[in-house]
Structure formats: C-alpha cells, structure tokens
Enzyme design. Structure first.
Site, PDB file in Angstrom:
ATOM      1  N   GLY A  80       2.085   4.664   3.882  1.00 36.09           N
ATOM      2  CA  GLY A  80       3.390   4.833   4.509  1.00 36.09           C
ATOM      3  C   GLY A  80       4.165   3.544   4.665  1.00 36.09           C
ATOM      4  O   GLY A  80       4.583   3.189   5.770  1.00 36.09           O
ATOM      5  N   ASP A 142     -11.949  -7.838   2.301  1.00 34.05           N
ATOM      6  CA  ASP A 142     -11.824  -8.398   0.943  1.00 34.05           C
ATOM      7  C   ASP A 142     -11.750  -9.930   0.966  1.00 34.05           C
ATOM      8  O   ASP A 142     -11.988 -10.579  -0.048  1.00 34.05           O
ATOM      9  CB  ASP A 142     -10.566  -7.849   0.258  1.00 34.05           C
ATOM     10  CG  ASP A 142     -10.511  -6.331   0.283  1.00 34.05           C
ATOM     11  OD1 ASP A 142     -11.581  -5.708   0.384  1.00 34.05           O
ATOM     12  OD2 ASP A 142      -9.403  -5.766   0.207  1.00 34.05           O
TER      13      ASP A 142
HETATM   14  O1  F6P Z   1      -8.719  -3.555   1.466  1.00 32.05           O
HETATM   15  C1  F6P Z   1      -9.845  -3.075   2.126  1.00 32.05           C
HETATM   16  C2  F6P Z   1     -10.501  -1.952   1.345  1.00 32.05           C
HETATM   17  O2  F6P Z   1     -11.664  -1.553   2.042  1.00 32.05           O
HETATM   18  C3  F6P Z   1     -10.821  -2.296  -0.100  1.00 32.05           C
HETATM   19  O3  F6P Z   1     -11.959  -3.101  -0.229  1.00 32.05           O
HETATM   20  C4  F6P Z   1     -10.945  -0.902  -0.683  1.00 32.05           C
HETATM   21  O4  F6P Z   1     -10.668  -0.930  -2.069  1.00 32.05           O
HETATM   22  C5  F6P Z   1      -9.896  -0.117   0.065  1.00 32.05           C
HETATM   23  O5  F6P Z   1      -9.627  -0.842   1.259  1.00 32.05           O
HETATM   24  C6  F6P Z   1     -10.280   1.282   0.421  1.00 32.05           C
HETATM   25  O6  F6P Z   1      -9.195   1.903   1.020  1.00 32.05           O
HETATM   26  P1  F6P Z   1      -9.261   3.296   1.790  1.00 32.05           P
HETATM   27  O7  F6P Z   1      -9.799   3.048   3.163  1.00 32.05           O
HETATM   28  O8  F6P Z   1      -7.852   3.761   1.807  1.00 32.05           O
HETATM   29  O9  F6P Z   1     -10.170   4.199   1.001  1.00 32.05           O
END
Ligand code: F6P
Length: 360
Positions: A80, A142
């Site tokens: 969003g 990350d």
């Molecule tokens: O940016 C943090 C992170 O955990 C990444 O390592 C991963 O690719 C992504 O977010 C996962 O996102 P979501 O919680 O939307 O699945």
C-alpha cells in the site's frame, strides 16, 4: 520554536525482531527523560489515513515488557505505497496528502519512522512534502540499508538461520544427505554468508557472487570422496537459476515474493552427484521471536539516539551503526546506497579460507 512536546512513532515494512525494543527505548527517553508525549501510529502510514488517525498513546508502563517481545505492538505493513495506493476499484491513488493531514491533525512535532530502505524512502518523500520532521531508524533482516553496518532484526535472523544449520547438520550426517537451507535477504546475501560461516555450511550461494553448478557439485563429490557423505548448502532467496532467472511466487493482492531457488539447486545437486537432498525454506521464522542480544542493544541505542536528535532540533536524518558507535546520516544518502555483500568483503575471504564453496 521550542523543543517538541508530542512526537509520533511508527513501524513500517516487514516486521522483525527488535522493533518493540526500539519503541521501548524511544518512550523511555522521550517520556522518562524529556517529559514529552509519544503517540504510536498503528499500521504504519495506514494509521494516518484513518479518520480519526489510528494511534496508541504510549506510556512508560505500556512499554515496560517490550524489550524481549518479537513483532511490533504498533502493527506494520509492507504494502500500500501511499503514492500509488490500491483502491477497491483497482485504480491507484496518491493518498500522501491525507497522510500529511492525519499527521498534522495529531499535533505532532516530529516523527520517528522505523523502516527499511523502501519504507524510509516513502516516509522521507511524505515528510518533505508535508513539512514533517522525520528521524529514521533502520530495520530489516536483509541488512541492506546504506551507511549502517547493522539494521534492527538482522542479528536475530542470522542467529535463527545459524541455529537451523546446526540442527540440519545432525540429520544430514545421520542420513548421508545434502541439506539445502534457503534463507531470506532479498537481493543481499548477508544472512546466508554470516549464517553459513557460523553454521559450518560447505556451500554458500549468494546473489552477489554468480555460481557454477558444476563447481558446487564438485565440492559435494570431493566431500563424498573424502568420506563425508553429507553436506550443508545455504542459499539466499534471490540467487538466480543458471539461466539467470529469479524464482518467485505470486502472492495474494498481486505481489511477488522470492522463494524456490533452494529446490532448484537441490534438484540439480541430486542429478549431478546422486546424493539424496532435502530442502528447508526458513521463511518468516527468521523475522519473529525474541530479539538477539545484539538487536536488543542496537534497538536501545537507536531509540535513545533518535529521540536525542529530535531534542537537538535535527530532522531528515537516520541513525546508523558504524564501528560500535551510533551516528546519524542524511536519510536521502542512506536510501540511495543499497548495501549488498561486497565480493571482496572480509567475510567472503573468510568463507573461502575455510574451504567453503561460494560457487565460483
Ligand atoms: O525485506 C524483508 C523480507 O523478509 C525479505 O527478506 C523477504 O524477501 C520479504 O521481506 C518477504 O516479504 P513478506 O513478509 O511480504 O512475505
């Protein structure tokens, strides 16, 4: 204008361990030491889109037990974008002015935004547009935010991935298997590299270092020939296939997320070495749970420093960790400097020195 008497705080982007510890530190400093009011904004900028704005007044007793709690009591979102907000009719709308209006309705004099590079970029744009005094605190498992050696959540994620590798060792050795652990990190291989070293992996594959599957298979065969019939591979989610494609899945609400490269590599390894392989995708386990010691300390130091910056009339800065010190850097610079693993990094050399195959 005198010092601010009411500040806001929000968490934005994916959750991670240590966010609540930051909130605790901010409240302790702002209320306990400066006597300000602190409003916790619920659900990131979504809280400022609600009318009335959706906030939680934060008090010292409310944050007392937060040091060790995972997640964020304020809630968060990594969807969003307010500049292209998905509306029920499928259109995208710029709702940034509504957020700014919500902020001013609350009578806030400064805002602490805890987020990764994407969230901080959005928050900064809103702050510039709306005359909001913003201080950023970097958080992301990350660890890819520029100008800071550590972001909140990274240390915990590395600890969790390391523990997973420790556990996988036993099953790998008991069953003579190649165990592949896929970890998060988006385009940065920091989690895989550190956990791989700490967890005794034999192969570490990260997006920053292109790999050759023949070399990976050779490493596993060399171990087999030396009498070790098991191996541990850790792989970052954004590593590409040999054809150069990332593997991702379409999620609800039309968003794509990385995931699946572990299975691809495991299948290739079993084809070329004959080894039995199994894949573990660690996923969101890396984001939850109790923060590590380092994350608790970092969160506390960042929270205090962020409030102190506001106290000193500063804005548009992000707190950062450099050589065991909290410093502050312009948010604009931090978000421009996406920090991936440098292939010449000392830890890359460490891994090579240990005989770990990095795929090249
Ligand atoms: O940016 C943090 C992170 O955990 C990444 O390592 C991963 O690719 C992504 O977010 C996962 O996102 P979501 O919680 O939307 O699945």
């Amino acid at each position: 204008m005198g010092e601010p008497k009411r500040i806001g705080i929000l968490t934005s982007g994916g959750d991670c361990a240590g966010l609540n510890a930051v909130i605790r530190a901010v409240v302790n400093r702002a209320i306990g030491d400066y006597g300000w009011e602190v409003l916790g904004i619920k659900g990131s900028t979504m809280g400022l889109l609600s009318r009335p704005p959706n906030v939680m007044p934060l008090k010292l007793h409310k944050v007392d037990s937060l040091l060790t709690q995972g997640g964020t009591i304020l809630g968060t979102t990594n969807k969003g974008n307010p500049f292209a907000f998905p509306m029920p009719d499928g259109s995208l709308k710029d709702r940034s002015e509504e957020i700014i209006e919500g902020y001013h309705q609350l009578g806030l004099e400064a805002l602490i935004g805890i987020g990764g590079d994407g969230s901080l970029a959005i928050l900064r744009r809103i702050a510039q547009q709306g005359g909001i005094k913003l201080i950023g605190i970097p958080k992301t498992i990350d660890n890819d935010v520029g100008y800071t050696q550590l972001s909140i959540g990274f240390s915990t994620a590395v600890d969790i991935a390391t523990e997973a590798l420790d556990r996988l060792h036993f099953t790998a050795a008991s069953h003579d298997r190649v165990m592949v652990l896929e970890v998060m990190g988006r385009d940065a291989g920091h989690i895989a590299l550190r956990a791989g070293i700490a967890g005794g992996a034999h192969v570490i594959l990260i997006p920053e270092i292109p790999y050759n599957l023949d070399l990976v298979c050779q490493k596993i065969r060399d171990r087999q020939n030396a009498g070790f019939h098991f191996s541990i591979v850790v792989i970052s989610e954004a590593v590409c296939t040999e054809e150069g494609d990332t593997i991702q899945k379409l999620q609800q609400f039309g968003e794509c997320r990385l995931g699946g490269i572990g299975q691809y590599v495991a299948d290739s390894i079993s084809k070329c070495t004959g080894a039995e392989t199994r894949v573990t995708v660690l996923g969101h386990i890396q984001r939850g749970g109790r923060p590590s010691t380092i994350d608790r300390i970092l969160a506390s130091a960042f929270g205090i420093a962020a409030v102190d910056l506001i106290y000193h009339g500063k804005e548009d800065l992000m707190v950062a960790w450099q050589d065991s010190q909290v410093i502050s850097v312009p948010i604009a610079e931090a978000i421009q400097d996406y920090r991936t693993v440098d292939p010449e990094d000392t830890l890359v050399k460490t891994a090579r020195g240990l005989g770990i195959c990095l795929g090249n």
